[in-house]
Design a protein around this motif. Structure first.
Motif, PDB file in Angstrom:
ATOM      1  N   UNK A   1       0.954  -1.024   0.291  1.00 25.31           N
ATOM      2  CA  UNK A   1       0.023   0.146   0.127  1.00 25.31           C
ATOM      3  C   UNK A   1       1.136   1.381  -0.290  1.00 25.31           C
ATOM      4  N   UNK A   2       2.252   1.106   1.074  1.00 30.28           N
ATOM      5  CA  UNK A   2       2.783   2.599   0.739  1.00 30.28           C
ATOM      6  C   UNK A   2       3.420   3.147  -0.774  1.00 30.28           C
ATOM      7  N   UNK A   3       4.112   1.674  -1.343  1.00 33.69           N
ATOM      8  CA  UNK A   3       4.035   1.817  -2.908  1.00 33.69           C
ATOM      9  C   UNK A   3       3.387   2.452  -3.998  1.00 33.69           C
ATOM     10  N   UNK A   4       1.876   2.796  -3.879  1.00 31.78           N
ATOM     11  CA  UNK A   4       0.519   2.394  -4.426  1.00 31.78           C
ATOM     12  C   UNK A   4       1.218   3.986  -4.115  1.00 31.78           C
ATOM     13  N   UNK A   5       1.227   4.410  -2.490  1.00 32.48           N
ATOM     14  CA  UNK A   5       0.163   5.846  -2.041  1.00 32.48           C
ATOM     15  C   UNK A   5       1.402   6.963  -2.702  1.00 32.48           C
ATOM     16  N   UNK A   6       2.785   6.038  -2.659  1.00 34.77           N
ATOM     17  CA  UNK A   6       3.722   7.173  -3.250  1.00 34.77           C
ATOM     18  C   UNK A   6       4.149   7.502  -4.397  1.00 34.77           C
TER      19      UNK A   6
ATOM     20  N   UNK B   1       4.340  -7.055  -4.763  1.00 38.00           N
ATOM     21  CA  UNK B   1       4.974  -5.649  -5.479  1.00 38.00           C
ATOM     22  C   UNK B   1       4.744  -6.194  -7.245  1.00 38.00           C
ATOM     23  N   UNK B   2       4.993  -7.494  -7.030  1.00 39.01           N
ATOM     24  CA  UNK B   2       5.491  -7.474  -8.810  1.00 39.01           C
ATOM     25  C   UNK B   2       3.989  -7.239  -9.752  1.00 39.01           C
ATOM     26  N   UNK B   3       3.213  -7.955  -8.917  1.00 38.00           N
ATOM     27  CA  UNK B   3       2.058  -8.143  -9.989  1.00 38.00           C
ATOM     28  C   UNK B   3       1.565  -6.536 -10.074  1.00 38.00           C
ATOM     29  N   UNK B   4       2.024  -5.463  -8.263  1.00 43.29           N
ATOM     30  CA  UNK B   4       1.845  -4.023  -9.159  1.00 43.29           C
ATOM     31  C   UNK B   4       2.168  -3.707 -10.294  1.00 43.29           C
ATOM     32  N   UNK B   5       4.032  -3.906 -10.198  1.00 41.89           N
ATOM     33  CA  UNK B   5       4.529  -3.500 -11.021  1.00 41.89           C
ATOM     34  C   UNK B   5       4.047  -3.850 -12.510  1.00 41.89           C
TER      35      UNK B   5
ATOM     36  N   UNK C   1      11.611   6.717 -14.496  1.00 38.22           N
ATOM     37  CA  UNK C   1      11.947   5.247 -14.387  1.00 38.22           C
ATOM     38  C   UNK C   1      11.134   4.830 -13.019  1.00 38.22           C
ATOM     39  N   UNK C   2      10.466   4.509 -13.118  1.00 41.10           N
ATOM     40  CA  UNK C   2       9.939   3.400 -11.183  1.00 41.10           C
ATOM     41  C   UNK C   2      10.243   2.466 -11.209  1.00 41.10           C
ATOM     42  N   UNK C   3      11.707   1.571 -10.224  1.00 43.03           N
ATOM     43  CA  UNK C   3      11.416   0.974  -9.790  1.00 43.03           C
ATOM     44  C   UNK C   3      10.989   0.830  -8.395  1.00 43.03           C
ATOM     45  N   UNK C   4      11.059  -0.467  -8.306  1.00 45.41           N
ATOM     46  CA  UNK C   4       9.673  -1.231  -6.566  1.00 45.41           C
ATOM     47  C   UNK C   4      11.058  -2.200  -6.566  1.00 45.41           C
TER      48      UNK C   4
END
Length: 255
Positions: A128-133, A185-189, A148-151
């Protein structure tokens, strides 16, 4: 905003006051980027930024707790006011949920006995923090000529590796919190990559490997610099680079 500021490459790294995040910040600064060290604790963030400035980097602290969405919005406002855009977002902030233990000791994440509150805490930070930021700074990334976005993920996110009875995770305790959070997180990526592909935003997940950090009580065998390298590589891809991928130091990893 001056012409010089408009063309400055700016990167934001969350959870960057120590560990892999700090290593990523150091390497991006060495490449000439202005780097914003995201940290929950302003003092620790400023100490890390000052240390990196002492090595010649253009590095600044920014207060950012990924579980406090108001700080994500405030950080985005600060970046807009000072720079007007963002070129790189590294979603590095993460927690294991089990404290500073090695994977072989994380017996508190066995699915049948796991504490649901702990699972929620892990997902709050790692997903959720990744989505928020990401959503807070996305308008700034869209202003970059090469966004570029790197998770920062983990080999433990790979269902292929986890399910292999002869694989690297054989014999380790199952995980109902950390590992599934990184799989999510991978799925979100992939979904962010699909949405943003037409805008030229390259979005990828990186698995740094088993790095010697506080999160595993320094049981890792890779240096921070080694772990940060794949993240930096994905953060600096050319326009024809991949998007929606999952990579380790040696290339693509199985989902």
């Amino acid at each position: 905003m001056s012409e010089h500021t408009a063309h400055r490459r700016v990167a934001l790294v969350t959870g960057a006051n120590k560990g892999i995040g700090r290593g990523v910040a150091e390497q991006l600064a060495a490449l000439g980027m202005t780097v914003l060290v995201g940290a929950r604790d302003p003092r620790r963030g400023e100490e890390a930024a000052a240390a990196l400035r002492a090595t010649g980097g253009d590095v600044h602290a920014i207060t950012l707790d990924v579980t406090d969405h108001a700080t994500a919005r405030a950080a985005a406002e600060q970046v807009e006011e000072r720079f007007g855009h963002l070129d790189v977002l590294v979603n590095n902030a993460g927690i294991t949920g089990s404290g500073q233990v090695s994977p072989s000791e994380a017996v508190d994440q066995v699915p049948s006995t796991v504490d649901l509150a702990m699972v929620r805490r892990v997902f709050e930070t790692n997903v959720f923090g990744v989505i928020a930021v990401t959503n807070a700074v996305l308008p700034l990334l869209r202003r970059s000529p090469a966004p570029r976005i790197v998770n920062v993920s983990s080999h433990a996110a790979s269902l292929g590796l986890i399910s292999d009875p002869d694989g690297p995770f054989a014999g380790l305790p199952p995980s109902a919190a950390y590992s599934p959070s990184k799989s999510a997180l991978n799925a979100l990526t992939v979904h962010y990559a699909n949405e943003l592909r037409a805008d030229g935003v390259l979005v990828n997940a990186a698995a740094p490997g088993y790095v010697d950090t506080d999160s595993n009580n320094h049981t890792g065998f890779l240096t921070v610099a080694q772990g940060a390298a794949v993240v930096v590589r994905l953060a600096t891809l050319d326009a024809d680079g991949p998007t929606g991928g999952f990579f380790g130091a040696d290339g693509p990893l199985p989902w």
